[in-house]
Write an enzyme that holds these catalytic residues in place. Structure first.
Site, PDB file in Angstrom:
ATOM      1  N   ARG A  47      53.407 -21.947 -29.123  1.00  0.00           N
ATOM      2  CA  ARG A  47      53.575 -21.803 -30.572  1.00  0.00           C
ATOM      3  C   ARG A  47      55.004 -21.541 -30.986  1.00  0.00           C
ATOM      4  O   ARG A  47      55.427 -22.039 -32.024  1.00  0.00           O
ATOM      5  CB  ARG A  47      52.589 -20.802 -31.158  1.00  0.00           C
ATOM      6  CG  ARG A  47      52.886 -19.383 -31.124  1.00  0.00           C
ATOM      7  CD  ARG A  47      51.658 -18.589 -30.823  1.00  0.00           C
ATOM      8  NE  ARG A  47      51.318 -18.763 -29.428  1.00  0.00           N
ATOM      9  CZ  ARG A  47      50.224 -19.355 -29.000  1.00  0.00           C
ATOM     10  NH1 ARG A  47      49.323 -19.782 -29.834  1.00  0.00           N
ATOM     11  NH2 ARG A  47      50.010 -19.475 -27.709  1.00  0.00           N
ATOM     12  N   THR A  48      55.764 -20.791 -30.216  1.00  0.00           N
ATOM     13  CA  THR A  48      57.105 -20.483 -30.715  1.00  0.00           C
ATOM     14  C   THR A  48      57.938 -21.762 -30.789  1.00  0.00           C
ATOM     15  O   THR A  48      58.587 -22.044 -31.790  1.00  0.00           O
ATOM     16  CB  THR A  48      57.791 -19.410 -29.852  1.00  0.00           C
ATOM     17  OG1 THR A  48      56.936 -18.279 -29.810  1.00  0.00           O
ATOM     18  CG2 THR A  48      59.117 -18.988 -30.442  1.00  0.00           C
ATOM     19  N   HIS A  58      61.795 -10.135 -29.292  1.00  0.00           N
ATOM     20  CA  HIS A  58      61.280 -11.405 -29.808  1.00  0.00           C
ATOM     21  C   HIS A  58      61.341 -11.342 -31.336  1.00  0.00           C
ATOM     22  O   HIS A  58      60.323 -11.219 -32.015  1.00  0.00           O
ATOM     23  CB  HIS A  58      59.840 -11.593 -29.323  1.00  0.00           C
ATOM     24  CG  HIS A  58      59.285 -12.974 -29.490  1.00  0.00           C
ATOM     25  ND1 HIS A  58      59.878 -13.934 -30.276  1.00  0.00           N
ATOM     26  CD2 HIS A  58      58.175 -13.557 -28.960  1.00  0.00           C
ATOM     27  CE1 HIS A  58      59.156 -15.048 -30.225  1.00  0.00           C
ATOM     28  NE2 HIS A  58      58.118 -14.839 -29.426  1.00  0.00           N
ATOM     29  N   ARG A 117      64.671 -19.523 -25.610  1.00  0.00           N
ATOM     30  CA  ARG A 117      63.800 -18.562 -24.911  1.00  0.00           C
ATOM     31  C   ARG A 117      64.205 -18.560 -23.447  1.00  0.00           C
ATOM     32  O   ARG A 117      64.445 -19.615 -22.859  1.00  0.00           O
ATOM     33  CB  ARG A 117      62.339 -18.970 -25.035  1.00  0.00           C
ATOM     34  CG  ARG A 117      61.440 -18.179 -24.092  1.00  0.00           C
ATOM     35  CD  ARG A 117      60.002 -18.398 -24.381  1.00  0.00           C
ATOM     36  NE  ARG A 117      59.625 -17.781 -25.637  1.00  0.00           N
ATOM     37  CZ  ARG A 117      58.365 -17.664 -26.064  1.00  0.00           C
ATOM     38  NH1 ARG A 117      57.386 -18.119 -25.323  1.00  0.00           N
ATOM     39  NH2 ARG A 117      58.096 -17.093 -27.216  1.00  0.00           N
TER      40      ARG A 117
END
Ligand code: NCD
Length: 305
Positions: free
Chosen positions: A51-52, A129, A101
């Site tokens: 999702r990110t 995050h 990330r």
């Protein structure tokens, strides 16, 4: 030029502005659909993500921009030994903004020190995050209409859960906040966060292993997955992974306006039976994440709609 590595780099006023922009995007999406035309977002994900990464990509497309990305960490030059600093310099030649990330804590910070374009931390190891926190904050705002005076329960892996660390830092700036930290002994909130944030600011918190006994007090319940990838041994993970499983029965004593959050992915910690409960807000939270990432991209690229 600004990056976003830690949520505390945004003042509470800036959080309010991002929320206002996200609300405007929700109300008037057409106004935003071309504003990032010819701008490119590079997504550099050295750790798994659904999702990110897709949320950043969807955000950029909905602003009319483009996305370039590595197919996977193993197919990138990092596997040949390229440093994060060099990768950041190289990608600065191709894109206007980076979302990164990385399994190593601090890697996005190193990237931001070497890039000539803004870098957004999309999760660094067990550390921070910040954009998940933006999703969490918009969801809390839309459900509660305030940040002050809330009792927030964090449940599960508070040791390795980076989303927990960032949200605690962000919420600790509001008044009358109470944290209830629910975890097995082995997965308690790191002491540096207790010392540097909670104790330093005199914030009330309670640590417990028992979710049900504190349930009636909660305004927000933030469930988390036990972070398998950060464990040194499989046995510990298997022993701890099902420590907390939220079920409709366990919600019987909860407030009627409780807001249940989870950054997702969910493994076992919320039974699917909870999904139909109007208090379950975790799928709205996903959508809110896209709107807040849109607002953040606009801010860091200094684009006005
Ligand atoms: C979280 C993460 O990557 O830290 N996922 C996400 O970005 N929504 C939570 C998790 O992986 O458990």
């Amino acid at each position: 030029m600004r990056s976003l590595i830690d949520i505390l780099e945004l003042s509470v006023e800036e959080i309010d502005e991002l929320i206002a922009t996200a609300e405007d995007i929700i109300a008037n999406p057409a106004k935003y659909q071309e504003v990032c035309r010819h701008k490119k977002l590079a997504t550099l994900f050295f750790e798994p993500s659904t999702r990110t990464r897709m949320s950043f990509e969807a955000a950029m497309y909905e602003l009319g921009g483009n996305v370039i990305s590595m197919a996977s960490a193993s197919s990138s030059s990092a596997s040949k030994g390229e440093s994060v600093a060099d990768t950041a310099k190289v990608i600065s030649c191709y894109a206007d903004i980076i979302a990164m990330r990385h399994p190593k804590e601090g890697a996005p910070l190193v990237a931001s020190m070497n890039a000539s374009i803004p870098v957004i931390n999309a999760g660094d190891g067990g550390h921070n995050h910040p954009t998940q926190t933006l999703a969490d904050l918009l969801t809390i705002w839309r459900k509660k209409g305030k940040f002050d005076g809330l009792t927030i329960g964090f449940c599960g892996d508070l040791k390795f859960g980076r989303t927990v660390h960032s949200l605690i830092a962000a919420m600790a700036r509001y008044t009358g906040i109470r944290f209830i930290l629910i975890s097995p002994d082995e997965l308690k909130l790191p002491s540096y966060i207790k010392k540097d944030i909670l104790e330093k600011q005199g914030i009330e918190y309670l640590q417990t292993t028992d979710l049900e006994s504190v349930m009636p007090e909660l305004d927000i319940l933030y469930m988390t997955r036990v972070q398998q990838e950060r464990f040194f041994n499989e046995e510990d993970y298997l022993r701890l992974r099902d420590s907390y499983i939220l079920t409709p029965e366990k919600l019987e004593n909860a407030k009627k306006d409780l807001c249940i959050l989870h950054p997702l992915p969910r493994v076992n910690e919320i039974s699917v039976g909870v999904d139909a409960d109007p208090r379950a807000c975790y799928f709205e939270q996903v959508l809110n994440g896209k709107y807040m990432r849109m607002a953040l991209i606009l801010k860091l690229l200094e684009v006005k709609a």
